[in-house]
Design a protein around this motif. Structure first.
Motif, PDB file in Angstrom:
ATOM      1  N   THR A 175       0.829  -1.209   0.000  1.00 21.61           N
ATOM      2  CA  THR A 175       0.000   0.000   0.000  1.00 21.61           C
ATOM      3  C   THR A 175       0.860   1.255   0.000  1.00 21.61           C
ATOM      4  OG1 THR A 175      -1.782  -1.159   1.168  1.00 21.61           O
ATOM      5  CG2 THR A 175      -1.787   1.243   1.255  1.00 21.61           C
ATOM      6  N   LEU A 176       1.897   1.256   0.816  1.00 26.52           N
ATOM      7  CA  LEU A 176       2.780   2.425   0.873  1.00 26.52           C
ATOM      8  C   LEU A 176       3.508   2.613  -0.456  1.00 26.52           C
ATOM      9  CD1 LEU A 176       3.959   4.711   2.536  1.00 26.52           C
ATOM     10  CD2 LEU A 176       5.682   3.119   3.412  1.00 26.52           C
ATOM     11  N   ALA A 177       3.962   1.510  -1.057  1.00 25.03           N
ATOM     12  CA  ALA A 177       4.632   1.611  -2.357  1.00 25.03           C
ATOM     13  C   ALA A 177       3.673   2.129  -3.423  1.00 25.03           C
ATOM     14  CB  ALA A 177       5.191   0.247  -2.767  1.00 25.03           C
ATOM     15  N   GLY A 178       2.422   1.668  -3.388  1.00 27.43           N
ATOM     16  CA  GLY A 178       1.442   2.150  -4.362  1.00 27.43           C
ATOM     17  C   GLY A 178       1.158   3.626  -4.214  1.00 27.43           C
ATOM     18  N   ALA A 179       1.010   4.090  -2.971  1.00 33.67           N
ATOM     19  CA  ALA A 179       0.758   5.512  -2.745  1.00 33.67           C
ATOM     20  C   ALA A 179       1.950   6.352  -3.182  1.00 33.67           C
ATOM     21  CB  ALA A 179       0.446   5.757  -1.270  1.00 33.67           C
ATOM     22  N   GLY A 180       3.158   5.863  -2.895  1.00 35.05           N
ATOM     23  CA  GLY A 180       4.356   6.595  -3.323  1.00 35.05           C
ATOM     24  C   GLY A 180       4.495   6.649  -4.825  1.00 35.05           C
ATOM     25  N   LEU A 181       4.168   5.535  -5.488  1.00 31.87           N
ATOM     26  CA  LEU A 181       4.258   5.499  -6.948  1.00 31.87           C
ATOM     27  C   LEU A 181       3.210   6.415  -7.578  1.00 31.87           C
ATOM     28  CD1 LEU A 181       6.206   3.978  -8.780  1.00 31.87           C
ATOM     29  CD2 LEU A 181       4.482   2.186  -9.047  1.00 31.87           C
ATOM     30  N   PHE A 182       2.061   6.538  -6.925  1.00 32.19           N
ATOM     31  CA  PHE A 182       1.027   7.463  -7.409  1.00 32.19           C
ATOM     32  C   PHE A 182       1.550   8.897  -7.343  1.00 32.19           C
ATOM     33  CE2 PHE A 182      -3.566   6.108  -7.874  1.00 32.19           C
ATOM     34  CZ  PHE A 182      -3.885   7.080  -8.799  1.00 32.19           C
ATOM     35  N   LEU A 183       2.238   9.236  -6.253  1.00 34.02           N
ATOM     36  CA  LEU A 183       2.831  10.570  -6.145  1.00 34.02           C
ATOM     37  C   LEU A 183       3.825  10.822  -7.268  1.00 34.02           C
ATOM     38  CD1 LEU A 183       3.566  11.024  -2.324  1.00 34.02           C
ATOM     39  CD2 LEU A 183       2.104  12.469  -3.744  1.00 34.02           C
ATOM     40  N   LEU A 184       4.662   9.822  -7.552  1.00 32.17           N
ATOM     41  CA  LEU A 184       5.642   9.966  -8.621  1.00 32.17           C
ATOM     42  C   LEU A 184       4.957  10.141  -9.964  1.00 32.17           C
ATOM     43  CD1 LEU A 184       8.498   9.886  -9.772  1.00 32.17           C
ATOM     44  CD2 LEU A 184       8.364   7.377  -9.748  1.00 32.17           C
ATOM     45  N   SER A 185       3.939   9.340 -10.221  1.00 35.72           N
ATOM     46  CA  SER A 185       3.234   9.415 -11.494  1.00 35.72           C
ATOM     47  C   SER A 185       2.641  10.801 -11.726  1.00 35.72           C
ATOM     48  CB  SER A 185       2.126   8.362 -11.531  1.00 35.72           C
ATOM     49  OG  SER A 185       1.420   8.419 -12.751  1.00 35.72           O
ATOM     50  N   ASP A 186       1.979  11.331 -10.709  1.00 37.52           N
ATOM     51  CA  ASP A 186       1.360  12.644 -10.894  1.00 37.52           C
ATOM     52  C   ASP A 186       2.371  13.781 -10.905  1.00 37.52           C
ATOM     53  OD1 ASP A 186      -1.063  10.925 -10.024  1.00 37.52           O
ATOM     54  OD2 ASP A 186      -1.920  12.814 -10.678  1.00 37.52           O
ATOM     55  N   SER A 187       3.520  13.574 -10.272  1.00 38.34           N
ATOM     56  CA  SER A 187       4.597  14.560 -10.400  1.00 38.34           C
ATOM     57  C   SER A 187       5.098  14.605 -11.843  1.00 38.34           C
ATOM     58  CB  SER A 187       5.743  14.197  -9.455  1.00 38.34           C
ATOM     59  OG  SER A 187       5.340  14.279  -8.109  1.00 38.34           O
ATOM     60  N   LEU A 188       5.239  13.433 -12.455  1.00 37.26           N
ATOM     61  CA  LEU A 188       5.657  13.378 -13.858  1.00 37.26           C
ATOM     62  C   LEU A 188       4.592  13.981 -14.768  1.00 37.26           C
ATOM     63  CD1 LEU A 188       7.180   9.766 -13.959  1.00 37.26           C
ATOM     64  CD2 LEU A 188       8.421  11.940 -13.950  1.00 37.26           C
ATOM     65  N   LEU A 189       3.325  13.737 -14.441  1.00 35.22           N
ATOM     66  CA  LEU A 189       2.238  14.306 -15.242  1.00 35.22           C
ATOM     67  C   LEU A 189       2.267  15.829 -15.181  1.00 35.22           C
ATOM     68  CD1 LEU A 189      -0.364  14.064 -16.888  1.00 35.22           C
ATOM     69  CD2 LEU A 189      -1.609  13.831 -14.729  1.00 35.22           C
ATOM     70  N   GLY A 190       2.429  16.374 -13.974  1.00 40.41           N
ATOM     71  CA  GLY A 190       2.498  17.820 -13.841  1.00 40.41           C
ATOM     72  C   GLY A 190       3.687  18.408 -14.578  1.00 40.41           C
ATOM     73  N   LEU A 191       4.813  17.702 -14.522  1.00 42.72           N
ATOM     74  CA  LEU A 191       6.009  18.141 -15.243  1.00 42.72           C
ATOM     75  C   LEU A 191       5.753  18.170 -16.742  1.00 42.72           C
ATOM     76  CD1 LEU A 191       9.105  18.777 -14.877  1.00 42.72           C
ATOM     77  CD2 LEU A 191       9.496  16.348 -15.307  1.00 42.72           C
ATOM     78  N   ARG A 192       5.131  17.107 -17.241  1.00 44.36           N
ATOM     79  CA  ARG A 192       4.880  17.008 -18.690  1.00 44.36           C
ATOM     80  C   ARG A 192       3.857  18.035 -19.158  1.00 44.36           C
ATOM     81  NH1 ARG A 192       1.235  14.967 -22.103  1.00 44.36           N
ATOM     82  NH2 ARG A 192      -0.099  14.213 -20.420  1.00 44.36           N
ATOM     83  N   LYS A 193       2.816  18.242 -18.374  1.00 46.50           N
ATOM     84  CA  LYS A 193       1.702  19.074 -18.840  1.00 46.50           C
ATOM     85  C   LYS A 193       1.921  20.564 -18.606  1.00 46.50           C
ATOM     86  CE  LYS A 193      -3.315  19.154 -18.972  1.00 46.50           C
ATOM     87  NZ  LYS A 193      -3.364  18.847 -20.410  1.00 46.50           N
ATOM     88  N   PHE A 194       2.622  20.916 -17.526  1.00 45.24           N
ATOM     89  CA  PHE A 194       2.671  22.327 -17.158  1.00 45.24           C
ATOM     90  C   PHE A 194       4.070  22.936 -17.109  1.00 45.24           C
ATOM     91  CE2 PHE A 194      -1.195  20.694 -14.953  1.00 45.24           C
ATOM     92  CZ  PHE A 194      -2.124  21.392 -15.700  1.00 45.24           C
ATOM     93  N   VAL A 195       5.094  22.138 -16.876  1.00 47.61           N
ATOM     94  CA  VAL A 195       6.426  22.700 -16.663  1.00 47.61           C
ATOM     95  C   VAL A 195       7.263  22.692 -17.934  1.00 47.61           C
ATOM     96  CG1 VAL A 195       8.572  22.496 -15.357  1.00 47.61           C
ATOM     97  CG2 VAL A 195       6.374  22.056 -14.223  1.00 47.61           C
ATOM     98  N   LEU A 196       7.323  21.557 -18.617  1.00 43.59           N
ATOM     99  CA  LEU A 196       8.155  21.431 -19.816  1.00 43.59           C
ATOM    100  C   LEU A 196       7.449  22.010 -21.035  1.00 43.59           C
ATOM    101  CD1 LEU A 196       9.605  17.827 -19.339  1.00 43.59           C
ATOM    102  CD2 LEU A 196      10.629  20.023 -18.696  1.00 43.59           C
ATOM    103  N   ALA A 197       8.153  22.828 -21.784  1.00 41.49           N
ATOM    104  CA  ALA A 197       7.563  23.432 -22.978  1.00 41.49           C
ATOM    105  C   ALA A 197       7.403  22.414 -24.098  1.00 41.49           C
ATOM    106  CB  ALA A 197       8.430  24.601 -23.452  1.00 41.49           C
ATOM    107  N   ASP A 198       8.332  21.486 -24.228  1.00 44.47           N
ATOM    108  CA  ASP A 198       8.276  20.475 -25.286  1.00 44.47           C
ATOM    109  C   ASP A 198       8.662  19.113 -24.698  1.00 44.47           C
ATOM    110  OD1 ASP A 198       8.054  19.278 -27.751  1.00 44.47           O
ATOM    111  OD2 ASP A 198      10.084  19.826 -28.392  1.00 44.47           O
TER     112      ASP A 198
END
Length: 236
Positions: A175-198
């Motif tokens: 459960t802890l690994a799943g919650a941590g991986l969810f945090l990582l996934s959404d951090s990558l999503l935010g990076l891709r969608k809002f931070v990186l220009a390309d």
């Protein structure tokens, strides 16, 4: 574990692999094909979980199934590219995490230290502002939605750190690994969608790989929590 549950779990793994590969492709046709694969992910995982004999006794059964149902709405919503699709998807995932949190907190250890939940909160306070500021610059109306969602997501990770000893150790770890991986996934999503220009095409594949892994681990942790064996509390 029943044959049906095992078969469905393997089907989920295959769907996750195909959808991840499609999402990592730069070809628009491959992304269009995800309209067939992505909506099948969580129904397949939920069916595997529901037919797992361990899950029938799990104290996390209802909250996990509710979280998966809300996650399915989010998955479908995020197939669209418009801001309203992202807002709906984030709201659905926030609802799903609220379900996960309710189940996890019902199984919390009343004697657990607050140090680990506090560490999750500090990590959120350090990492979230950059993405939220970038989101505000790109789509101001989405920033409050994203802020609320990221806080609830961090709440799932924090709740996963305080599960009590009535939940088997391997279930707590999954459960802890799943919650941590969810945090990582959404951090990558935010990076891709809002931070990186390309952003590179493979980054969306990384988002899906970590996301599907996170959902699997949360389901597996909940299923393992239904085993008849329980770890005795120290000193009991």
């Amino acid at each position: 574990m029943t044959r049906a549950s095992t078969s469905l779990k393997l089907a989920y793994a295959a769907l996750a692999a195909v959808d991840t590969a499609l999402s990592a492709s730069p070809k628009p046709a491959h992304h269009h094909a995800r309209r067939c694969t992505k909506p099948l992910l969580l129904p397949t995982l939920a069916a595997s979980f529901a037919t797992d004999p361990r899950a029938r006794r799990s104290p996390l059964r209802r909250s996990t199934l509710a979280g998966q149902a809300a996650g399915w709405v989010g998955d479908v919503a995020l197939l669209g590219d418009e801001p309203q699709h992202f807002a709906l998807g984030a709201s659905a995932f926030a609802t799903g995490h609220a379900c996960y949190i309710s189940g996890l907190l019902a199984q919390r250890d009343p004697d657990a230290s607050l140090a680990r939940p506090a560490a999750v909160g500090v990590a959120w306070a350090v990492g979230a502002p950059r993405t939220l500021l970038a989101a505000y610059r790109v789509a101001p109306a989405l920033a409050p939605v994203l802020a609320g969602y990221s806080a609830v997501l961090s709440g799932t990770a924090a709740a996963a750190t305080v599960l009590g000893p009535q939940i088997p150790a391997d279930a707590r770890r999954a459960t802890l690994a799943g919650a941590g991986l969810f945090l990582l996934s959404d951090s990558l999503l935010g990076l891709r969608k809002f931070v990186l220009a390309d952003p590179p095409a493979w980054l969306e594949g990384a988002v899906m790989a970590t996301y599907t892994g996170a959902q699997f681990l949360l389901a597996e942790g909940a299923a393992r929590a239904g085993r008849l064996e329980r770890e005795p509390r120290a000193g009991a």
